[in-house]
Write a protein that holds these residues in place. Structure first.
Motif, mmCIF file in Angstrom:
data_model
loop_
_atom_site.group_PDB
_atom_site.id
_atom_site.type_symbol
_atom_site.label_atom_id
_atom_site.label_comp_id
_atom_site.label_asym_id
_atom_site.label_seq_id
_atom_site.Cartn_x
_atom_site.Cartn_y
_atom_site.Cartn_z
ATOM 1 N N PHE A 38 37.439 31.493 26.936
ATOM 2 C CA PHE A 38 36.806 31.934 28.510
ATOM 3 C C PHE A 38 36.400 33.156 28.683
ATOM 4 N N ASN A 39 35.174 33.442 29.172
ATOM 5 C CA ASN A 39 34.564 34.521 29.196
ATOM 6 C C ASN A 39 34.651 35.435 30.587
ATOM 7 N N LYS A 57 36.046 25.744 38.904
ATOM 8 C CA LYS A 57 35.024 26.918 39.142
ATOM 9 C C LYS A 57 35.772 28.209 38.689
ATOM 10 N N VAL A 58 35.204 29.315 38.661
ATOM 11 C CA VAL A 58 35.585 30.564 38.389
ATOM 12 C C VAL A 58 35.871 31.343 39.691
ATOM 13 N N VAL A 59 37.147 31.981 39.870
ATOM 14 C CA VAL A 59 37.366 32.679 41.013
ATOM 15 C C VAL A 59 38.004 34.116 40.526
ATOM 16 N N GLU A 60 37.442 35.201 40.745
ATOM 17 C CA GLU A 60 38.000 36.467 40.429
ATOM 18 C C GLU A 60 38.611 36.513 38.999
ATOM 19 N N VAL A 62 39.194 34.207 36.939
ATOM 20 C CA VAL A 62 40.386 33.086 36.437
ATOM 21 C C VAL A 62 39.431 31.458 36.641
ATOM 22 N N ILE A 63 40.055 30.843 35.673
ATOM 23 C CA ILE A 63 39.447 29.418 36.148
ATOM 24 C C ILE A 63 40.411 28.767 37.293
ATOM 25 N N ASP A 64 39.739 28.321 38.232
ATOM 26 C CA ASP A 64 40.531 27.884 39.592
ATOM 27 C C ASP A 64 40.183 26.432 39.713
ATOM 28 N N TYR A 65 41.203 25.563 39.904
ATOM 29 C CA TYR A 65 41.044 24.263 40.327
ATOM 30 C C TYR A 65 41.936 23.985 41.491
ATOM 31 N N VAL A 242 45.881 24.745 40.251
ATOM 32 C CA VAL A 242 46.405 25.628 39.377
ATOM 33 C C VAL A 242 45.126 26.794 38.739
ATOM 34 N N GLN A 243 45.718 27.430 37.944
ATOM 35 C CA GLN A 243 44.697 28.617 37.514
ATOM 36 C C GLN A 243 44.967 28.772 36.202
ATOM 37 N N PHE A 244 43.721 29.160 35.300
ATOM 38 C CA PHE A 244 44.029 29.540 33.912
ATOM 39 C C PHE A 244 43.276 30.912 33.752
ATOM 40 N N LYS A 245 43.769 31.690 32.685
ATOM 41 C CA LYS A 245 43.041 32.652 32.121
ATOM 42 C C LYS A 245 43.575 33.172 30.722
ATOM 43 N N ASN A 246 43.007 34.301 30.149
ATOM 44 C CA ASN A 246 43.341 34.784 28.923
ATOM 45 C C ASN A 246 43.792 33.611 27.992
ATOM 46 N N ILE A 247 42.459 32.704 27.761
ATOM 47 C CA ILE A 247 42.623 31.519 26.896
ATOM 48 C C ILE A 247 41.976 31.858 25.599
ATOM 49 N N TYR A 248 42.935 32.091 24.260
ATOM 50 C CA TYR A 248 42.323 32.237 23.120
ATOM 51 C C TYR A 248 42.966 31.376 22.096
ATOM 52 N N ILE A 249 42.153 31.334 20.996
ATOM 53 C CA ILE A 249 42.540 30.262 20.106
ATOM 54 C C ILE A 249 42.517 30.859 18.646
#
Length: 253
Positions: A38-39, A57-60, A62-65, A242-249
């Motif tokens: 996630f960029n 969508k992306v809000v500030e 983070v991925i926001d739903y 929910v929101q998501f951020k800092n997604i690394y694999i």
């Protein structure tokens, strides 16, 4: 002396803001050996549900739903790529839990439901929200995100499957509740290797190793949609607010 002190305040404030910005930027960097999924700007690398209507969508940064995708089909957000063995790190938070779930089970350490003296399952009414991380292309294999007392990280569909063996049912049940309070950020580290899934939540191992015989060899990741509203606009199930951020694999060989 007072005037000199007051004159220094703007500079000190700027310095503190700069340091805070630097810390935030460091948090955007993938850990060694990991790549970012996630960029922080858009949903490149992810497949938005067809007809979604802008609800994923992306809000500030983070991925926001908002749990209101208008897609006629699958409403979850899927990765473009499929993965085999990997370690996934992701920060998530539930923004709110407006739905009162009147039927949350009291789950025992072996994954079964506690019952009263009459043999009736104990159920708890509590505020609830619900999402999760789908593994290897199938919603059956997910690390749950929700407000249940058993805690997030549970593999609900595995635990509740009548065909699941007692050993696997216990393995798919969190060993501890490690969630932070509603609204705060949590950190998942999910390791999938072969047929085994391990989940750590906020630095605590909650699923030490659930070995699932029918876990596919490869598949995409997804962040789960859950919830809908009735005609009056009230939630009829726990929503994925929910929101998501800092997604690394990190792919494992």
């Amino acid at each position: 002396m007072l005037n000199r002190y007051l004159a220094l305040l703007p500079a000190a404030g700027f310095l503190l803001a700069s340091l805070a910005w630097a810390v935030d930027k460091d948090n955007d960097k993938a850990p060694e050996g990991f790549v970012s999924l996630f960029n922080g700007k858009d949903l490149s690398g992810w497949t938005i549900p067809e007809g979604d209507g802008g609800h994923w969508k992306v809000v500030e940064g983070v991925i926001d739903y908002d749990a209101a995708s208008e897609s006629a089909g699958d409403k979850s957000l899927w990765s473009d790529r499929a993965y085999g063995d990997f370690v996934l790190q992701v920060d998530w938070r539930l923004k709110e839990a407006p739905f009162i779930n009147k039927s949350i089970p009291y789950i025992l350490p072996d994954g079964t439901h506690a019952k009263d003296v009459h043999g009736k399952e104990l159920r708890l009414p509590m505020p609830d929200a619900d999402s999760g991380v789908f593994l290897r292309g199938d919603g059956r294999f997910q690390a749950n995100i929700w407000c249940w007392p058993i805690g997030s990280g549970e593999m609900f569909s595995i635990r509740t499957d009548p065909k699941t063996t007692p050993d696997l049912r216990a393995a798919a049940t969190p060993s501890t509740q490690a969630d932070k309070p509603l609204g705060e950020w949590n950190h998942f580290e999910i390791t999938v290797k072969g047929k085994t899934v391990k989940v750590a939540l906020n630095g605590k191992t909650v699923i030490a190793g659930a070995t699932i015989p029918d876990l596919p060899a490869r598949g995409k990741l997804a962040f789960q949609h859950h919830g809908s509203k009735n005609k009056e606009g009230a939630w009829v199930g726990p929503p994925s607010l929910v929101q998501f951020k800092n997604i690394y694999i990190k792919e494992l060989k």
